[in-house]
Design a protein around this motif. Structure first.
Motif, mmCIF file in Angstrom:
data_model
loop_
_atom_site.group_PDB
_atom_site.id
_atom_site.type_symbol
_atom_site.label_atom_id
_atom_site.label_comp_id
_atom_site.label_asym_id
_atom_site.label_seq_id
_atom_site.Cartn_x
_atom_site.Cartn_y
_atom_site.Cartn_z
ATOM 1 N N THR A 181 25.749 -59.690 39.619
ATOM 2 C CA THR A 181 25.922 -59.246 38.239
ATOM 3 C C THR A 181 25.393 -60.306 37.276
ATOM 4 O OG1 THR A 181 27.853 -57.934 38.842
ATOM 5 C CG2 THR A 181 27.632 -58.541 36.520
ATOM 6 N N ALA A 182 25.648 -61.575 37.574
ATOM 7 C CA ALA A 182 25.192 -62.656 36.699
ATOM 8 C C ALA A 182 23.672 -62.652 36.571
ATOM 9 C CB ALA A 182 25.679 -64.000 37.230
ATOM 10 N N GLU A 183 22.965 -62.411 37.666
ATOM 11 C CA GLU A 183 21.505 -62.363 37.602
ATOM 12 C C GLU A 183 21.037 -61.157 36.788
ATOM 13 O OE1 GLU A 183 19.551 -62.659 41.376
ATOM 14 O OE2 GLU A 183 20.180 -64.742 41.686
ATOM 15 N N VAL A 184 21.712 -60.016 36.933
ATOM 16 C CA VAL A 184 21.365 -58.845 36.127
ATOM 17 C C VAL A 184 21.530 -59.180 34.648
ATOM 18 C CG1 VAL A 184 21.981 -56.474 35.539
ATOM 19 C CG2 VAL A 184 21.935 -57.181 37.937
ATOM 20 N N GLN A 185 22.623 -59.848 34.309
ATOM 21 C CA GLN A 185 22.844 -60.245 32.918
ATOM 22 C C GLN A 185 21.691 -61.086 32.381
ATOM 23 O OE1 GLN A 185 27.123 -61.717 33.685
ATOM 24 N NE2 GLN A 185 27.108 -61.200 31.498
ATOM 25 N N GLU A 186 21.240 -62.054 33.171
ATOM 26 C CA GLU A 186 20.166 -62.926 32.712
ATOM 27 C C GLU A 186 18.860 -62.165 32.524
ATOM 28 O OE1 GLU A 186 20.349 -65.962 31.614
ATOM 29 O OE2 GLU A 186 22.520 -65.901 31.955
ATOM 30 N N VAL A 187 18.588 -61.206 33.411
ATOM 31 C CA VAL A 187 17.376 -60.381 33.259
ATOM 32 C C VAL A 187 17.453 -59.584 31.956
ATOM 33 C CG1 VAL A 187 16.074 -58.431 34.203
ATOM 34 C CG2 VAL A 187 16.925 -60.224 35.732
ATOM 35 N N VAL A 188 18.612 -58.986 31.706
ATOM 36 C CA VAL A 188 18.773 -58.164 30.500
ATOM 37 C C VAL A 188 18.644 -59.023 29.248
ATOM 38 C CG1 VAL A 188 20.417 -56.754 29.200
ATOM 39 C CG2 VAL A 188 20.160 -56.407 31.665
ATOM 40 N N ARG A 189 19.219 -60.203 29.258
ATOM 41 C CA ARG A 189 19.105 -61.092 28.096
ATOM 42 C C ARG A 189 17.661 -61.508 27.844
ATOM 43 N NH1 ARG A 189 24.356 -64.240 30.268
ATOM 44 N NH2 ARG A 189 25.953 -63.084 29.097
ATOM 45 N N ALA A 190 16.952 -61.821 28.930
ATOM 46 C CA ALA A 190 15.547 -62.196 28.787
ATOM 47 C C ALA A 190 14.727 -61.034 28.245
ATOM 48 C CB ALA A 190 14.994 -62.667 30.130
ATOM 49 N N ALA A 191 14.978 -59.842 28.756
ATOM 50 C CA ALA A 191 14.253 -58.665 28.275
ATOM 51 C C ALA A 191 14.507 -58.440 26.794
ATOM 52 C CB ALA A 191 14.679 -57.430 29.080
ATOM 53 N N GLY A 192 15.755 -58.639 26.366
ATOM 54 C CA GLY A 192 16.089 -58.468 24.957
ATOM 55 C C GLY A 192 15.385 -59.464 24.070
ATOM 56 N N GLU A 193 15.305 -60.707 24.523
ATOM 57 C CA GLU A 193 14.651 -61.744 23.721
ATOM 58 C C GLU A 193 13.168 -61.448 23.512
ATOM 59 O OE1 GLU A 193 15.327 -65.620 25.303
ATOM 60 O OE2 GLU A 193 17.501 -65.336 25.442
ATOM 61 N N TYR A 194 12.525 -60.876 24.539
ATOM 62 C CA TYR A 194 11.093 -60.623 24.458
ATOM 63 C C TYR A 194 10.768 -59.171 24.100
ATOM 64 C CZ TYR A 194 10.234 -65.265 26.365
ATOM 65 O OH TYR A 194 10.170 -66.627 26.551
ATOM 66 N N GLY A 195 11.788 -58.355 23.913
ATOM 67 C CA GLY A 195 11.570 -56.958 23.535
ATOM 68 C C GLY A 195 10.876 -56.135 24.604
ATOM 69 N N VAL A 196 11.193 -56.419 25.863
ATOM 70 C CA VAL A 196 10.556 -55.735 26.986
ATOM 71 C C VAL A 196 11.537 -54.728 27.602
ATOM 72 C CG1 VAL A 196 9.567 -56.049 29.289
ATOM 73 C CG2 VAL A 196 9.058 -57.688 27.469
ATOM 74 N N PRO A 197 11.112 -53.491 27.829
ATOM 75 C CA PRO A 197 12.019 -52.491 28.401
ATOM 76 C C PRO A 197 12.325 -52.753 29.867
ATOM 77 C CG PRO A 197 9.825 -51.568 28.117
ATOM 78 C CD PRO A 197 9.802 -52.917 27.466
ATOM 79 N N ILE A 198 13.464 -52.246 30.311
ATOM 80 C CA ILE A 198 13.900 -52.359 31.705
ATOM 81 C C ILE A 198 14.081 -50.975 32.296
ATOM 82 C CG2 ILE A 198 15.737 -53.131 33.261
ATOM 83 C CD1 ILE A 198 16.436 -55.295 31.311
#
Length: 454
Positions: free
Chosen positions: A47-64
């Motif tokens: 779950t922690a790794e998923v959180q980090e991916v989502v945060r990174a995507a948000g910072e760069y405005g990239v969809p998941i």
């Protein structure tokens, strides 16, 4: 996007940019759904790794776009250009099986059949069983609220989801629902997320309800010379007070295709085939005998009743061959409309008329016990005119299902394939409310943004 890739590599153990791998992962099993070119595939293990991916995507405005096993049939797991594909394949642990509470706690990458076998060792039963259960994941089943052969008695995946752990678009984690049998505190966010196809959050853990394991089921198979007789027999079974654990319908086109694919002893003029099971232990033999009598009374020309689990498996073989047999007839475009059982004859007659109108072959097997049928438009994809007619016929079938008081999808989901018809089913007010829900969960629109809504 080099900085984003570096960021992802620093927080996730598996980050893949190999073009061949990305190509292999960019779409699910649906036909006629476009798929874009993803930027990267990540396989978080926690779950922690998923959180980090989502945060990174948000910072760069990239969809998941979140993916399970990609066995879906609506394009819900298809990539869009420049997106992050987030695979839950490494999150594949059954974390707990509680005999006392009759629940399992699992990660989303657990294969459906593996979960079923794991809980069976404890004398328990996880009923949801989509046809892809040996490949599909629990997370994918939750995302589409998948059904299966046992829905007629036990219901769909969502009926067994007690609670979820979900990573939101903000990177925050919420826990919805509860472990208890009963609980009505607040809005039911669990079942808002079930069936949301990755558009509201990323499921990282699920608490699932279990049942005591039933004894081995017994099966009856009945052959009819017309569609109407098979449908009438199914209606009589459901109206008799019996509750089969499986009630499946195979139309004449599919039955003849099965016979051509493998000799099952079906007559050349078969109109329909009805398969029923009971898993009520000592009463199963009584149940299937009663179902056999009902089928005979409604015109069955042949009825076979299994005396044990081995014979039951043999009788069910025809159902397992449906997809393979119809594939031999041409390219398949599989639908999954559901209508009230009282409208099944009208649905099948309407499908026959659509087949003639557009000059395409439409087979129609399905889960007749709950009214969820799988009209399958079959055509030659090398013929562009035939392909165009097939797509028109596909849409006409969905229009027919709605006109009969049904729904455009009973278990496959909306994805990309059925977005235009979702608006038709929900109406403008209902559609706007659902858009509002999406905006509340995902204000930047980065979670699977091109699915469900046009």
């Amino acid at each position: 996007m080099d900085k984003l890739l570096d960021r992802l590599r620093s927080v996730v153990g598996s980050v893949v940019v190999d073009p061949d791998v990305l190509e292999a992962h960019r779409q699910d099993s649906a036909t006629f759904c476009t798929a874009g070119a993803p930027l990267v595939l990540v396989r978080p293990a926690s779950t922690a790794e998923v959180q980090e991916v989502v945060r990174a995507a948000g910072e760069y405005g990239v969809p998941i776009v979140t993916q399970g096993a990609r066995t879906g049939l609506s394009g819900a797991a298809n990539a869009i250009d420049g997106c992050i594909l987030l695979s839950t394949a490494r999150m594949n642990q059954v974390l707990e099986v509680s005999v006392e509470d009759q629940v399992a706690v699992v990660q989303p990458g657990v294969i459906n059949a593996d979960l079923s076998r794991a809980v069976l060792e404890q004398g328990l039963f996880y009923p949801p069983d989509p046809s892809s259960w040996e490949m599909s994941t629990v997370g994918g089943n939750i995302a589409t609220n998948a059904g299966g052969l046992c829905c007629v008695k036990y219901g769909v995946t969502g009926d067994f989801v007690r609670g979820l752990e979900v990573v939101l678009a903000s990177g925050e984690v919420i826990r919805t629902g509860r472990r208890t049998v009963k609980g009505v505190a607040g809005y039911d966010l669990t079942h808002v997320i079930v069936g949301s196809e990755g558009t509201l959050g990323i499921v990282t853990e699920a608490t699932l309800a279990l049942r005591p394991a039933p004894e081995a089921a017994l099966t009856a198979a009945a052959t009819f010379l017309s569609i109407e007789e098979g449908v009438a027999a199914a209606a009589a079974v459901m109206g008799s007070g019996l509750r089969p654990s499986l009630l499946e319908f195979i139309d004449g086109i599919t039955a003849r295709a099965i016979q051509d694919y493998r000799d099952m002893g079906l007559p050349a003029n078969v109109g329909s085939l009805l398969l029923a099971q009971s898993d009520r232990g000592p009463r199963a033999a009584e149940d299937v005998a009663a179902i056999a009598e009902i089928c005979t009374a409604h015109g069955a020309v042949d009825v076979a009743v299994a005396s044990d689990a081995e014979e039951s498996a043999m009788l069910l073989e025809a159902r397992r061959l449906v997809h393979f047999a119809n594939e031999k007839l041409g390219t398949s475009l599989i639908d999954d409309v559901a209508v009230p059982r009282s409208q099944l004859v009208a649905l099948l007659h309407g499908i026959d008329a659509i087949s003639k109108q557009y000059d395409v072959l439409i087979a129609c097997p399905g889960h007749i016990g709950d009214g969820n049928m799988h009209p399958t438009v079959i055509f030659d994809q090398a013929d562009s005119a035939a392909e165009a007619r097939a797509l028109q016929a596909f849409g006409a079938v969905m229009d027919l299902g709605l006109a009969l008081g049904g729904t455009i999808t009973g278990e496959h989901g909306v994805g990309k394939l059925k977005r235009q018809w979702l608006a038709q089913e929900l109406g403008p007010v209902g559609l706007q409310l659902q858009r509002n829900v999406k905006a509340a969960f995902d204000p930047e629109g980065l979670l699977n943004p091109d699915k469900l809504f046009l």
